[in-house]
Design a protein around this motif. Structure first.
Motif, short mmCIF file in Angstrom:
data_model
loop_
_atom_site.label_atom_id
_atom_site.label_comp_id
_atom_site.label_asym_id
_atom_site.label_seq_id
_atom_site.Cartn_x
_atom_site.Cartn_y
_atom_site.Cartn_z
N MET A 1 -8.00 -6.45 7.19
CA MET A 1 -6.57 -6.72 6.57
C MET A 1 -6.20 -8.15 6.80
O MET A 1 -6.37 -8.49 8.02
CB MET A 1 -5.27 -5.68 7.24
CG MET A 1 -5.28 -4.43 7.19
SD MET A 1 -4.18 -3.78 7.86
CE MET A 1 -3.22 -3.13 6.44
N THR A 2 -5.70 -8.74 5.86
CA THR A 2 -4.97 -9.87 5.92
C THR A 2 -3.80 -10.05 6.53
O THR A 2 -3.23 -8.84 6.98
CB THR A 2 -4.63 -10.69 4.27
OG1 THR A 2 -3.55 -9.82 3.98
CG2 THR A 2 -5.91 -10.42 3.54
N GLU A 3 -3.37 -11.23 7.25
CA GLU A 3 -2.23 -11.33 8.04
C GLU A 3 -0.90 -10.92 7.21
O GLU A 3 -0.20 -9.99 7.75
CB GLU A 3 -1.82 -12.65 8.47
CG GLU A 3 -0.78 -12.69 9.47
CD GLU A 3 -0.58 -14.05 10.18
OE1 GLU A 3 0.60 -14.37 10.63
OE2 GLU A 3 -1.34 -14.81 10.41
N GLY A 4 -0.91 -11.06 5.81
CA GLY A 4 0.21 -10.63 4.93
C GLY A 4 0.37 -8.98 4.65
O GLY A 4 1.20 -8.57 5.06
N GLU A 5 -1.07 -8.54 4.85
CA GLU A 5 -1.16 -6.92 4.68
C GLU A 5 -0.63 -6.37 6.01
O GLU A 5 0.25 -5.04 5.89
CB GLU A 5 -2.37 -6.51 4.39
CG GLU A 5 -2.90 -6.93 3.03
CD GLU A 5 -4.27 -6.79 2.80
OE1 GLU A 5 -4.57 -6.33 1.58
OE2 GLU A 5 -5.23 -6.79 3.67
N VAL A 6 -1.07 -7.00 7.08
CA VAL A 6 -0.35 -6.49 8.48
C VAL A 6 1.06 -6.46 8.50
O VAL A 6 1.77 -5.65 9.01
CB VAL A 6 -1.28 -7.39 9.43
CG1 VAL A 6 -0.59 -6.74 10.88
CG2 VAL A 6 -2.57 -6.93 9.44
N LYS A 7 1.44 -7.54 8.16
CA LYS A 7 2.80 -7.62 8.25
C LYS A 7 3.65 -6.83 7.30
O LYS A 7 4.75 -6.26 7.51
CB LYS A 7 3.41 -9.18 7.77
CG LYS A 7 4.73 -9.48 7.52
CD LYS A 7 5.26 -9.80 9.24
CE LYS A 7 6.70 -10.49 9.23
NZ LYS A 7 7.50 -10.18 10.57
N SER A 8 3.11 -6.25 6.14
CA SER A 8 3.90 -5.71 4.90
C SER A 8 3.95 -4.21 5.74
O SER A 8 4.63 -3.62 5.54
CB SER A 8 2.81 -5.68 3.94
OG SER A 8 3.45 -4.80 2.79
N GLN A 63 -0.13 -6.49 15.50
CA GLN A 63 -1.18 -7.32 14.93
C GLN A 63 -2.37 -7.34 15.86
O GLN A 63 -3.58 -7.22 15.22
CB GLN A 63 -0.42 -8.79 14.97
CG GLN A 63 -1.36 -9.95 14.19
CD GLN A 63 -0.62 -11.32 14.00
OE1 GLN A 63 -0.09 -11.63 15.07
NE2 GLN A 63 -0.65 -11.85 12.92
N LYS A 67 -6.56 -5.45 14.69
CA LYS A 67 -7.80 -6.46 14.78
C LYS A 67 -8.76 -5.30 14.85
O LYS A 67 -8.94 -4.29 15.38
CB LYS A 67 -7.71 -7.40 15.84
CG LYS A 67 -6.74 -8.35 15.43
CD LYS A 67 -6.82 -9.52 16.54
CE LYS A 67 -5.85 -10.71 16.29
NZ LYS A 67 -5.66 -11.70 17.28
#
Length: 67
Positions: A1-8, A63, A67
């Motif tokens: 997952m990208t950081e943006g996907e994790v944040k979402s 986050q 990972k």
């Protein structure tokens, strides 16, 4: 997952928008997503990410868990 996907995903689970995921929000997320089997075990496993033991998962803990 990208950081943006994790944040979402974090924001989807954090229903009240306070920047922390509590056990109720986590259980409700699993229910919404159809993951009701063994719900207690799933919530317990996810709450293991709560490194500082304040009974909520903040974004940094989430986050690390993703990972």
């Amino acid at each position: 997952m990208t950081e943006g996907e994790v944040k979402s995903l974090f924001e989807q689970i954090d229903a009240d928008g306070d920047g922390q995921i509590n056990i109720v929000e986590l259980a409700n997320y699993f229910k919404r997503e159809g993951h009701q089997g063994h719900l207690r075990e799933k919530v317990t496993a996810a709450m293991a990410a709560d490194r500082n033991r304040d009974r909520v998962i903040d974004f940094h803990e989430f986050q690390d868990m993703m990972k």
